[in-house]
Write a protein that holds these residues in place. Structure first.
Motif, PDB file in Angstrom:
ATOM      1  N   GLY A  42      41.718  46.290  42.144  1.00 37.85           N
ATOM      2  CA  GLY A  42      41.734  46.861  40.574  1.00 37.85           C
ATOM      3  C   GLY A  42      42.303  48.108  40.691  1.00 37.85           C
ATOM      4  N   ALA A  43      41.804  49.017  40.203  1.00 40.60           N
ATOM      5  CA  ALA A  43      42.367  50.320  39.899  1.00 40.60           C
ATOM      6  C   ALA A  43      42.154  51.353  41.118  1.00 40.60           C
ATOM      7  N   ARG A  44      41.384  50.448  42.211  1.00 46.91           N
ATOM      8  CA  ARG A  44      41.066  51.443  43.363  1.00 46.91           C
ATOM      9  C   ARG A  44      42.391  51.057  44.479  1.00 46.91           C
ATOM     10  N   PHE A  45      43.528  50.421  43.745  1.00 45.91           N
ATOM     11  CA  PHE A  45      44.633  50.007  44.710  1.00 45.91           C
ATOM     12  C   PHE A  45      44.946  51.280  45.817  1.00 45.91           C
ATOM     13  N   PRO A  46      45.542  52.242  44.841  1.00 51.40           N
ATOM     14  CA  PRO A  46      45.973  53.483  45.534  1.00 51.40           C
ATOM     15  C   PRO A  46      45.061  54.068  46.887  1.00 51.40           C
ATOM     16  N   GLU A  47      43.802  54.161  46.591  1.00 49.08           N
ATOM     17  CA  GLU A  47      42.718  54.532  47.244  1.00 49.08           C
ATOM     18  C   GLU A  47      42.712  53.771  48.653  1.00 49.08           C
ATOM     19  N   GLU A  48      42.715  52.193  48.219  1.00 47.47           N
ATOM     20  CA  GLU A  48      42.359  51.250  49.391  1.00 47.47           C
ATOM     21  C   GLU A  48      43.837  51.142  50.222  1.00 47.47           C
ATOM     22  N   ALA A  49      44.853  51.277  49.630  1.00 47.96           N
ATOM     23  CA  ALA A  49      45.847  51.108  50.373  1.00 47.96           C
ATOM     24  C   ALA A  49      46.149  52.258  51.168  1.00 47.96           C
ATOM     25  N   ARG A  50      45.754  53.330  50.928  1.00 42.00           N
ATOM     26  CA  ARG A  50      45.857  54.742  51.911  1.00 42.00           C
ATOM     27  C   ARG A  50      44.648  54.583  52.837  1.00 42.00           C
ATOM     28  N   ASP A  58      39.517  48.438  57.266  1.00 41.24           N
ATOM     29  CA  ASP A  58      40.009  47.107  58.214  1.00 41.24           C
ATOM     30  C   ASP A  58      41.307  46.691  57.607  1.00 41.24           C
ATOM     31  N   SER A  59      42.434  46.479  58.132  1.00 33.47           N
ATOM     32  CA  SER A  59      43.709  45.801  57.681  1.00 33.47           C
ATOM     33  C   SER A  59      43.330  44.640  56.991  1.00 33.47           C
ATOM     34  N   ARG A  60      43.855  44.460  55.676  1.00 36.37           N
ATOM     35  CA  ARG A  60      43.570  43.135  54.941  1.00 36.37           C
ATOM     36  C   ARG A  60      44.745  43.193  53.705  1.00 36.37           C
ATOM     37  N   PRO A  61      45.215  42.248  53.246  1.00 35.96           N
ATOM     38  CA  PRO A  61      46.082  42.031  51.941  1.00 35.96           C
ATOM     39  C   PRO A  61      45.061  42.458  50.757  1.00 35.96           C
ATOM     40  N   ILE A  62      45.743  43.300  49.937  1.00 40.32           N
ATOM     41  CA  ILE A  62      45.058  43.731  48.634  1.00 40.32           C
ATOM     42  C   ILE A  62      45.890  43.581  47.439  1.00 40.32           C
ATOM     43  N   TYR A  63      45.565  43.595  46.553  1.00 34.90           N
ATOM     44  CA  TYR A  63      46.318  43.890  45.143  1.00 34.90           C
ATOM     45  C   TYR A  63      45.494  44.439  44.190  1.00 34.90           C
ATOM     46  N   GLY A  64      46.130  45.106  43.154  1.00 33.70           N
ATOM     47  CA  GLY A  64      45.469  45.663  42.281  1.00 33.70           C
ATOM     48  C   GLY A  64      46.343  46.518  41.244  1.00 33.70           C
ATOM     49  N   GLN A  65      45.977  47.555  40.616  1.00 35.32           N
ATOM     50  CA  GLN A  65      46.783  48.478  39.724  1.00 35.32           C
ATOM     51  C   GLN A  65      46.908  49.801  40.148  1.00 35.32           C
ATOM     52  N   LEU A  97      53.160  53.928  37.908  1.00 31.98           N
ATOM     53  CA  LEU A  97      54.389  54.031  38.623  1.00 31.98           C
ATOM     54  C   LEU A  97      54.232  55.396  39.485  1.00 31.98           C
ATOM     55  N   GLU A  98      53.568  56.393  38.958  1.00 28.48           N
ATOM     56  CA  GLU A  98      53.594  57.836  39.703  1.00 28.48           C
ATOM     57  C   GLU A  98      52.819  57.498  41.198  1.00 28.48           C
ATOM     58  N   GLU A  99      51.619  56.608  40.951  1.00 26.71           N
ATOM     59  CA  GLU A  99      50.778  56.342  42.104  1.00 26.71           C
ATOM     60  C   GLU A  99      51.570  55.668  43.286  1.00 26.71           C
ATOM     61  N   ALA A 100      52.338  54.382  42.818  1.00 29.72           N
ATOM     62  CA  ALA A 100      52.993  53.606  43.608  1.00 29.72           C
ATOM     63  C   ALA A 100      54.178  54.445  44.029  1.00 29.72           C
ATOM     64  N   ARG A 101      54.727  55.499  43.541  1.00 31.57           N
ATOM     65  CA  ARG A 101      55.922  56.310  44.268  1.00 31.57           C
ATOM     66  C   ARG A 101      55.310  56.982  45.152  1.00 31.57           C
ATOM     67  N   ALA A 102      54.088  57.741  44.880  1.00 31.67           N
ATOM     68  CA  ALA A 102      53.267  58.470  45.897  1.00 31.67           C
ATOM     69  C   ALA A 102      53.082  57.512  47.251  1.00 31.67           C
ATOM     70  N   LEU A 103      52.675  56.395  46.960  1.00 30.11           N
ATOM     71  CA  LEU A 103      52.427  55.731  48.309  1.00 30.11           C
ATOM     72  C   LEU A 103      53.509  55.259  49.085  1.00 30.11           C
ATOM     73  N   LEU A 151      53.873  43.226  41.860  1.00 33.30           N
ATOM     74  CA  LEU A 151      53.627  41.891  41.542  1.00 33.30           C
ATOM     75  C   LEU A 151      54.596  41.496  40.287  1.00 33.30           C
ATOM     76  N   PRO A 152      55.398  40.671  40.326  1.00 34.53           N
ATOM     77  CA  PRO A 152      56.289  40.233  39.204  1.00 34.53           C
ATOM     78  C   PRO A 152      55.324  39.890  37.949  1.00 34.53           C
ATOM     79  N   MET A 153      55.539  40.292  36.739  1.00 33.88           N
ATOM     80  CA  MET A 153      54.689  40.047  35.374  1.00 33.88           C
ATOM     81  C   MET A 153      55.484  39.230  34.581  1.00 33.88           C
ATOM     82  N   LEU A 154      55.170  38.216  34.010  1.00 27.58           N
ATOM     83  CA  LEU A 154      56.079  37.540  32.932  1.00 27.58           C
ATOM     84  C   LEU A 154      55.582  38.097  31.708  1.00 27.58           C
ATOM     85  N   PRO A 155      56.734  38.031  30.781  1.00 26.63           N
ATOM     86  CA  PRO A 155      56.123  38.330  29.314  1.00 26.63           C
ATOM     87  C   PRO A 155      55.055  37.623  28.808  1.00 26.63           C
ATOM     88  N   ASP A 156      54.709  36.453  29.197  1.00 26.33           N
ATOM     89  CA  ASP A 156      53.673  35.904  28.362  1.00 26.33           C
ATOM     90  C   ASP A 156      52.460  36.241  29.071  1.00 26.33           C
TER      91      ASP A 156
END
Length: 153
Positions: A103-111, A119-126, A129-135, A145-150
């Motif tokens: 979830g919203a902990r994505f930047p923290e967990e990725a760091r 532990d190294s593991r695959p994660i996903y969340g929110q 744009l600024e947080e992703a650029r900082a990472l 992750l690609p998001m479709l209009p629907d």
């Protein structure tokens, strides 16, 4: 209701409905109007041909309730777009089935994973744009992750 043709800073074109032009202005000023392709909030209206009813033709007679035709089906997507959307849905499903949703902990967990604090593991969340650029600036590999209009409805 009003429909606007919109374009983001990356040149992606899309349409969206708003209760009024003031509602669009308010939502755009608050950063709530975003591109469904890249999630950019830098979106502007693009020229659009208005739908104007013709008045130079006679109107057909009013139909009785039994004679009202069924609504026309929604336009079908072209085969390449249908295939692309199916592939994007498969990518999302694969990530959801093999990675942990943080979830919203994505930047923290990725760091934490990057710096060996978790532990190294695959994660996903929110992430914004600024947080992703900082990472990315920190050398942490992330990808949207690609998001479709629907997916937003």
């Amino acid at each position: 209701m009003i429909r606007y043709a919109l374009v983001c800073e990356a040149g992606h074109g899309f349409e969206s409905w708003f209760p009024s032009s003031d509602a669009y202005d308010d939502q755009a000023a608050r950063g709530l109007v975003t591109c469904p392709f890249c999630d950019s909030a830098r979106v502007d209206k693009s020229p659009m041909a208005p739908g104007v009813a013709r008045t130079d033709r006679a109107r057909p007679p009013a139909a009785t309730p039994a004679a009202v035709p069924a609504p026309a089906p929604m336009p079908m997507l072209a085969e390449p777009e249908r295939q692309m959307r199916a592939l994007l849905r498969m990518v999302r499903a694969q990530v959801a089935s093999t990675a942990e949703h943080v979830g919203a902990r994505f930047p923290e967990e990725a760091r934490k994973i990057h710096y060996g604090e978790a532990d190294s593991r695959p994660i996903y969340g929110q992430a914004s744009l600024e947080e992703a650029r900082a990472l990315v600036d920190e050398g942490i590999d992330v990808a949207p992750l690609p998001m479709l209009p629907d997916d937003r409805n």
